[in-house]
Design a protein around this motif. Structure first.
Motif, PDB file in Angstrom:
ATOM      1  N   VAL A 165       0.864  -1.184   0.000  1.00 22.48           N
ATOM      2  CA  VAL A 165       0.000   0.000   0.000  1.00 22.48           C
ATOM      3  C   VAL A 165       0.902   1.236   0.000  1.00 22.48           C
ATOM      4  O   VAL A 165       1.270   1.738   1.052  1.00 22.48           O
ATOM      5  N   PRO A 166       1.263   1.701  -1.203  1.00 23.52           N
ATOM      6  CA  PRO A 166       2.247   2.784  -1.282  1.00 23.52           C
ATOM      7  C   PRO A 166       1.839   4.043  -0.506  1.00 23.52           C
ATOM      8  O   PRO A 166       2.710   4.753   0.001  1.00 23.52           O
ATOM      9  N   HIS A 167       0.521   4.301  -0.386  1.00 24.42           N
ATOM     10  CA  HIS A 167       0.102   5.481   0.375  1.00 24.42           C
ATOM     11  C   HIS A 167       0.486   5.385   1.843  1.00 24.42           C
ATOM     12  O   HIS A 167       0.559   6.391   2.535  1.00 24.42           O
ATOM     13  N   TRP A 168       0.619   4.184   2.328  1.00 23.07           N
ATOM     14  CA  TRP A 168       0.926   4.010   3.752  1.00 23.07           C
ATOM     15  C   TRP A 168       2.420   3.917   4.000  1.00 23.07           C
ATOM     16  O   TRP A 168       2.891   4.213   5.075  1.00 23.07           O
ATOM     17  N   ARG A 169       3.138   3.423   3.005  1.00 27.21           N
ATOM     18  CA  ARG A 169       4.573   3.244   3.219  1.00 27.21           C
ATOM     19  C   ARG A 169       5.253   4.584   2.984  1.00 27.21           C
ATOM     20  O   ARG A 169       5.944   4.813   2.010  1.00 27.21           O
ATOM     21  N   ASP A 170       5.023   5.472   3.946  1.00 24.67           N
ATOM     22  CA  ASP A 170       5.466   6.844   3.811  1.00 24.67           C
ATOM     23  C   ASP A 170       6.033   7.245   5.169  1.00 24.67           C
ATOM     24  O   ASP A 170       5.456   6.910   6.204  1.00 24.67           O
ATOM     25  N   TRP A 171       7.136   7.982   5.184  1.00 19.90           N
ATOM     26  CA  TRP A 171       7.796   8.298   6.462  1.00 19.90           C
ATOM     27  C   TRP A 171       6.907   9.154   7.351  1.00 19.90           C
ATOM     28  O   TRP A 171       7.076   9.208   8.553  1.00 19.90           O
ATOM     29  N   ARG A 172       5.911   9.838   6.757  1.00 19.29           N
ATOM     30  CA  ARG A 172       5.087  10.733   7.576  1.00 19.29           C
ATOM     31  C   ARG A 172       3.980   9.996   8.326  1.00 19.29           C
ATOM     32  O   ARG A 172       3.360  10.585   9.218  1.00 19.29           O
ATOM     33  N   VAL A 173       3.742   8.735   7.988  1.00 21.75           N
ATOM     34  CA  VAL A 173       2.598   8.050   8.609  1.00 21.75           C
ATOM     35  C   VAL A 173       2.793   7.883  10.115  1.00 21.75           C
ATOM     36  O   VAL A 173       1.899   8.192  10.902  1.00 21.75           O
ATOM     37  N   ALA A 174       3.981   7.432  10.542  1.00 24.75           N
ATOM     38  CA  ALA A 174       4.192   7.216  11.981  1.00 24.75           C
ATOM     39  C   ALA A 174       4.127   8.536  12.764  1.00 24.75           C
ATOM     40  O   ALA A 174       3.393   8.629  13.752  1.00 24.75           O
ATOM     41  N   PRO A 175       4.851   9.587  12.340  1.00 20.12           N
ATOM     42  CA  PRO A 175       4.702  10.857  13.076  1.00 20.12           C
ATOM     43  C   PRO A 175       3.269  11.375  13.076  1.00 20.12           C
ATOM     44  O   PRO A 175       2.829  11.964  14.081  1.00 20.12           O
ATOM     45  N   GLU A 231      -8.689   5.962   1.036  1.00 21.09           N
ATOM     46  CA  GLU A 231      -7.962   6.551  -0.070  1.00 21.09           C
ATOM     47  C   GLU A 231      -6.779   5.704  -0.520  1.00 21.09           C
ATOM     48  O   GLU A 231      -6.278   5.860  -1.627  1.00 21.09           O
ATOM     49  N   ALA A 232      -6.321   4.831   0.360  1.00 23.37           N
ATOM     50  CA  ALA A 232      -5.109   4.070   0.061  1.00 23.37           C
ATOM     51  C   ALA A 232      -5.402   3.026  -1.006  1.00 23.37           C
ATOM     52  O   ALA A 232      -6.397   2.316  -0.937  1.00 23.37           O
ATOM     53  N   ARG A 233      -4.520   2.952  -1.983  1.00 22.33           N
ATOM     54  CA  ARG A 233      -4.687   1.958  -3.052  1.00 22.33           C
ATOM     55  C   ARG A 233      -3.774   0.780  -2.795  1.00 22.33           C
ATOM     56  O   ARG A 233      -2.574   0.941  -2.637  1.00 22.33           O
ATOM     57  N   HIS A 234      -4.359  -0.395  -2.775  1.00 21.53           N
ATOM     58  CA  HIS A 234      -3.553  -1.604  -2.661  1.00 21.53           C
ATOM     59  C   HIS A 234      -3.072  -1.993  -4.057  1.00 21.53           C
ATOM     60  O   HIS A 234      -3.828  -1.889  -5.018  1.00 21.53           O
ATOM     61  N   VAL A 235      -1.827  -2.461  -4.163  1.00 23.30           N
ATOM     62  CA  VAL A 235      -1.295  -2.733  -5.506  1.00 23.30           C
ATOM     63  C   VAL A 235      -2.092  -3.810  -6.235  1.00 23.30           C
ATOM     64  O   VAL A 235      -2.123  -3.833  -7.455  1.00 23.30           O
ATOM     65  N   VAL A 236      -2.783  -4.702  -5.491  1.00 23.01           N
ATOM     66  CA  VAL A 236      -3.518  -5.771  -6.174  1.00 23.01           C
ATOM     67  C   VAL A 236      -4.631  -5.210  -7.053  1.00 23.01           C
ATOM     68  O   VAL A 236      -5.067  -5.855  -8.004  1.00 23.01           O
ATOM     69  N   SER A 237      -5.070  -3.978  -6.768  1.00 22.85           N
ATOM     70  CA  SER A 237      -6.193  -3.436  -7.530  1.00 22.85           C
ATOM     71  C   SER A 237      -5.840  -3.288  -9.010  1.00 22.85           C
ATOM     72  O   SER A 237      -6.729  -3.203  -9.850  1.00 22.85           O
ATOM     73  N   VAL A 238      -4.547  -3.289  -9.322  1.00 25.25           N
ATOM     74  CA  VAL A 238      -4.143  -3.136 -10.717  1.00 25.25           C
ATOM     75  C   VAL A 238      -4.678  -4.302 -11.581  1.00 25.25           C
ATOM     76  O   VAL A 238      -4.990  -4.126 -12.751  1.00 25.25           O
ATOM     77  N   TYR A 239      -4.831  -5.494 -10.976  1.00 22.89           N
ATOM     78  CA  TYR A 239      -5.344  -6.636 -11.735  1.00 22.89           C
ATOM     79  C   TYR A 239      -6.818  -6.467 -12.119  1.00 22.89           C
ATOM     80  O   TYR A 239      -7.313  -7.149 -12.996  1.00 22.89           O
ATOM     81  N   PHE A 240      -7.523  -5.586 -11.392  1.00 25.25           N
ATOM     82  CA  PHE A 240      -8.973  -5.510 -11.538  1.00 25.25           C
ATOM     83  C   PHE A 240      -9.437  -4.260 -12.265  1.00 25.25           C
ATOM     84  O   PHE A 240     -10.624  -4.036 -12.404  1.00 25.25           O
ATOM     85  N   GLU A 241      -8.452  -3.435 -12.675  1.00 25.08           N
ATOM     86  CA  GLU A 241      -8.827  -2.138 -13.183  1.00 25.08           C
ATOM     87  C   GLU A 241      -9.533  -2.215 -14.519  1.00 25.08           C
ATOM     88  O   GLU A 241      -9.033  -2.811 -15.468  1.00 25.08           O
ATOM     89  N   ARG A 242     -10.696  -1.589 -14.585  1.00 24.90           N
ATOM     90  CA  ARG A 242     -11.394  -1.467 -15.873  1.00 24.90           C
ATOM     91  C   ARG A 242     -10.616  -0.471 -16.721  1.00 24.90           C
ATOM     92  O   ARG A 242     -10.133   0.529 -16.210  1.00 24.90           O
ATOM     93  N   PRO A 243     -10.507  -0.731 -18.043  1.00 27.33           N
ATOM     94  CA  PRO A 243      -9.705   0.173 -18.862  1.00 27.33           C
ATOM     95  C   PRO A 243     -10.190   1.618 -18.817  1.00 27.33           C
ATOM     96  O   PRO A 243      -9.391   2.538 -18.917  1.00 27.33           O
ATOM     97  N   ASP A 244     -11.502   1.813 -18.611  1.00 25.38           N
ATOM     98  CA  ASP A 244     -12.005   3.186 -18.634  1.00 25.38           C
ATOM     99  C   ASP A 244     -11.905   3.856 -17.262  1.00 25.38           C
ATOM    100  O   ASP A 244     -12.082   5.054 -17.148  1.00 25.38           O
ATOM    101  N   ALA A 245     -11.645   3.074 -16.212  1.00 27.37           N
ATOM    102  CA  ALA A 245     -11.603   3.666 -14.865  1.00 27.37           C
ATOM    103  C   ALA A 245     -10.329   4.474 -14.714  1.00 27.37           C
ATOM    104  O   ALA A 245      -9.244   3.995 -14.993  1.00 27.37           O
ATOM    105  N   GLY A 246     -10.472   5.716 -14.277  1.00 29.08           N
ATOM    106  CA  GLY A 246      -9.298   6.557 -14.082  1.00 29.08           C
ATOM    107  C   GLY A 246      -8.470   6.047 -12.929  1.00 29.08           C
ATOM    108  O   GLY A 246      -9.000   5.534 -11.962  1.00 29.08           O
ATOM    109  N   ARG A 247      -7.176   6.169 -13.019  1.00 28.54           N
ATOM    110  CA  ARG A 247      -6.314   5.796 -11.908  1.00 28.54           C
ATOM    111  C   ARG A 247      -6.244   6.957 -10.932  1.00 28.54           C
ATOM    112  O   ARG A 247      -6.505   8.079 -11.283  1.00 28.54           O
TER     113      ARG A 247
END
Ligand code: SF4
Ligand code: SF4
Ligand code: SF4
Lengths: 319, 263
Positions: free
Chosen positions: A139-149, A302-318
């Motif tokens: 979950v790239p949104h969470w793996r951020d140095w600011r999350v713990a502070p 708001e956090a996107r899990h990387v697995v969602s990439v397998y399920f993305e509809r082509p028209d759905a905005g990232r």
């Protein structure tokens, strides 16, 4: 990510409780002039214990087998969830000893080391909670140095706000300028840092592409043609949560409105009114909590899990 | 127990050839069938005949289309033959089975607070001990490949077991001691074996084919590998032109027939 109510309640309630313990652990032994009323310490600590226990009980509601929760203390060598569990239980020790001192069963000078120990244990518990999320590469949104502070700051901010109504109740003659300003500053700093973090993440979060996820070189334009299943699965319900991406900005504005504007304004109002019991302190605490609750909802939703990439509809905005 | 083994003696896993897979879902169905009744079942279905049926599966097949990149040196899918440009570019369909990859750096194991998730030192298989699992779902968050599915009815996490109850099952004839998905695959797109052994079928079949790890940038070092589709034959309009008949090369009778029919 699917924002489970139990997990939001767990992190926000226990955060507020540990925040109270941190302030109390630092205030009680070192605050001499004017002396803090005895009832304040006892009732604030009780409030902290109730909040922390409620949070921990809410986290049990997230489990498939809560009766086996004791097993979760065993893997502290690798698991942040396990470390959080161990520290959460440990923190009850200095908290209950402090309560015994305040009730007069133990010598008051014990507070000199109990207070800092309580503050440190509570702070470490909050940091472990944050690391459960901040350690996930998925979950790239969470793996951020600011999350713990940020987790620590939100705990401190809610804690600082929650102790004011208690203090006001037990010492209506106090003018609470200093602690009020502390709470306002803590709220402001926490929400502003969160605002800046969201802005930074919007431009910088990068996750594996679908090409990389199916083992093709970058540059191949891979698009979903037919999903693996027609109905939802556990994975799509839990990880591919889309609602927040649509409503995120109004939600964050609501968090800011409650956490900074309403809570801050009510604190200002309460501390400027003369001595006496001022309910605005209580409402400020409730709004601060609501602000942090909305913020935490967004943290998950708001956090996107990387697995969602397998399920993305082509028209759905990232995004 | 949630420490990962320093090294595993074997690296048992699956090799999936994306050039051969036709997306028939036989592997997914066979997996569901075997594991539903096997040692690691049931794979519970919720609301199976209702409006929103949902259930636990260990293996799912997605279908994608690929517009190959502009030609590159490497021999990956579409990377060499189809020339660039929207007109000449040839899309292809890609059927992609997704199950647990039995990663060497499996974060699903290290995040587990109870030790219920573990990686076996002897063969590298990643399993869940249902009697220890508290159903906290953290392992499913840690897996980038969506390999773990929570069983609502039992309150525990489930995942592909590499059919550990088939591959060591001595009551089965030796040829059947393979994962159900491998046996069921009608095209032979799946192979099972020891990636640590250079003479195993997964090693020999991947020779010269550049087997791929999924999302290698995350560092999970999955054991399962995928063989990318081979480059397609050139089917651009110019290439097709080569196919057109040159009557001068035909035998006399056919040349006469061609002339008659072309009138
Ligand atoms: S694919 Fe997922 S479940 Fe399987 S070992 Fe890797 S991280 Fe764990
Ligand atoms: S759901 Fe079960 S297996 Fe997964 S991390 Fe939690 S306890 Fe471990
Ligand atoms: S190895 Fe067994 S459990 Fe895993 S996907 Fe194949 S059939 Fe299913």
């Amino acid at each position: 990510m699917n924002p489970a109510l139990s997990v939001i309640a767990f992190t926000t309630l226990s955060g507020a409780g540990y925040g109270l313990m941190i302030w109390l652990g630092l205030l009680l032994p070192f605050h001499r002039q004017p002396p803090l009323p005895a009832g304040f310490g006892i009732w604030t600590l009780l409030l902290a214990l109730v909040l922390v226990s409620a949070g921990l009980l809410a986290s049990l509601a997230h489990l498939g087998h809560p009766e086996r929760a004791w097993r979760a203390f065993s893997q502290w060598r690798t698991s942040w969830l396990s470390r959080e569990g161990v520290l959460a239980v440990w923190t009850f020790v200095p908290a209950l000893l402090t309560l015994l001192v305040l009730l007069g069963y133990l010598p008051p000078h014990w507070l000199l080391w109990l207070g800092p120990l309580l503050a440190l244990s509570a702070a470490l518990t909050v940091l472990c909670t944050a690391m459960i999320y901040a350690s996930l590469k998925t979950v790239p949104h969470w793996r951020d140095w600011r999350v713990a502070p940020l987790y620590l700051l939100f705990a401190l901010a809610t804690g600082a706000t929650f102790q004011l109504p208690v203090l006001n109740y037990f010492a209506p003659e106090f003018l609470l300028k200093m602690p009020t300003t502390t709470a306002q500053v803590a709220l402001f700093v926490a929400f502003v840092l969160r605002y800046l973090q969201r802005r930074a993440l919007r431009d910088s979060v990068s996750a594996p592409s679908l090409a990389s996820a199916v083992g093709l070189p970058e540059g191949n334009a891979v698009k979903l043609f037919e999903g693996a299943h027609t109905e939802d699965s556990f994975i799509t319900r839990e990880m591919v949560f889309r609602f927040a991406r649509k409503h995120r900005e109004p939600m964050f504005l609501a968090a800011l409105a409650c956490g900074i504007a309403l809570a801050g304004g009510l604190l200002e109002h309460a501390s400027n009114a003369g001595p006496g019991i001022r309910p605005s302190f209580l409402f400020a605490a409730l709004f601060a909590y609501a602000g942090v609750f909305f913020e935490r909802w967004l943290f998950f939703a708001e956090a996107r899990h990387v697995v969602s990439v397998y399920f993305e509809r082509p028209d759905a905005g990232r995004g | 127990m949630t420490d990962l083994p320093v090294r595993t003696e074997k690296k048992l896993g699956l090799l999936i050839d994306l050039d051969i897979c036709v997306g028939c879902h036989a592997c997914a169905v066979a997996c569901k069938e075997w594991n539903d009744g096997g040692q690691f079942g049931p794979l519970t279905d919720e609301d199976p005949y209702g409006a929103e049926p949902m259930g636990v599966w260990f293996n799912r097949v997605h279908s994608y289309t690929v517009d190959p990149a502009v030609p590159q040196e490497s021999g990956h899918c579409g990377a060499s033959s189809p020339p660039a440009g929207p007109a000449g570019r040839l899309g292809l369909s890609l059927h992609f089975p997704r199950s647990c990859l039995h990663c060497e750096q499996a974060a699903c194991v290290t995040v587990c607070p109870t030790g219920a998730s573990y990686k076996r030192a002897e063969d590298g298989i990643v399993l869940v001990d249902y009697d220890r699992c508290i159903g906290c779902k953290l392992c499913s968050w840690a897996c980038p490949y969506g390999a773990r599915e929570y069983d609502q009815a039992q309150g525990v996490m489930k995942k592909c077991t590499l059919c550990v109850d088939r591959i060591y099952n001595e009551s089965l004839p030796e040829a059947d001691r393979q994962p159900a998905c491998v046996l069921a695959c009608p095209t032979g797109a799946r192979a099972f074996g020891d990636f640590a052994d250079p003479s195993s079928v997964v090693s020999t079949r991947s020779a010269g084919r550049d087997p791929q790890a999924l999302m290698p940038e995350l560092g999970y070092e999955p054991t399962n590998r995928y063989l990318p589709p081979r480059p397609r034959r050139d089917q651009t309009p110019e290439a097709k032109a080569d196919d057109t008949l040159n009557p001068a090369e035909l035998p006399t009778v056919l040349r006469w027939l061609d002339r008659m029919l072309s009138r």
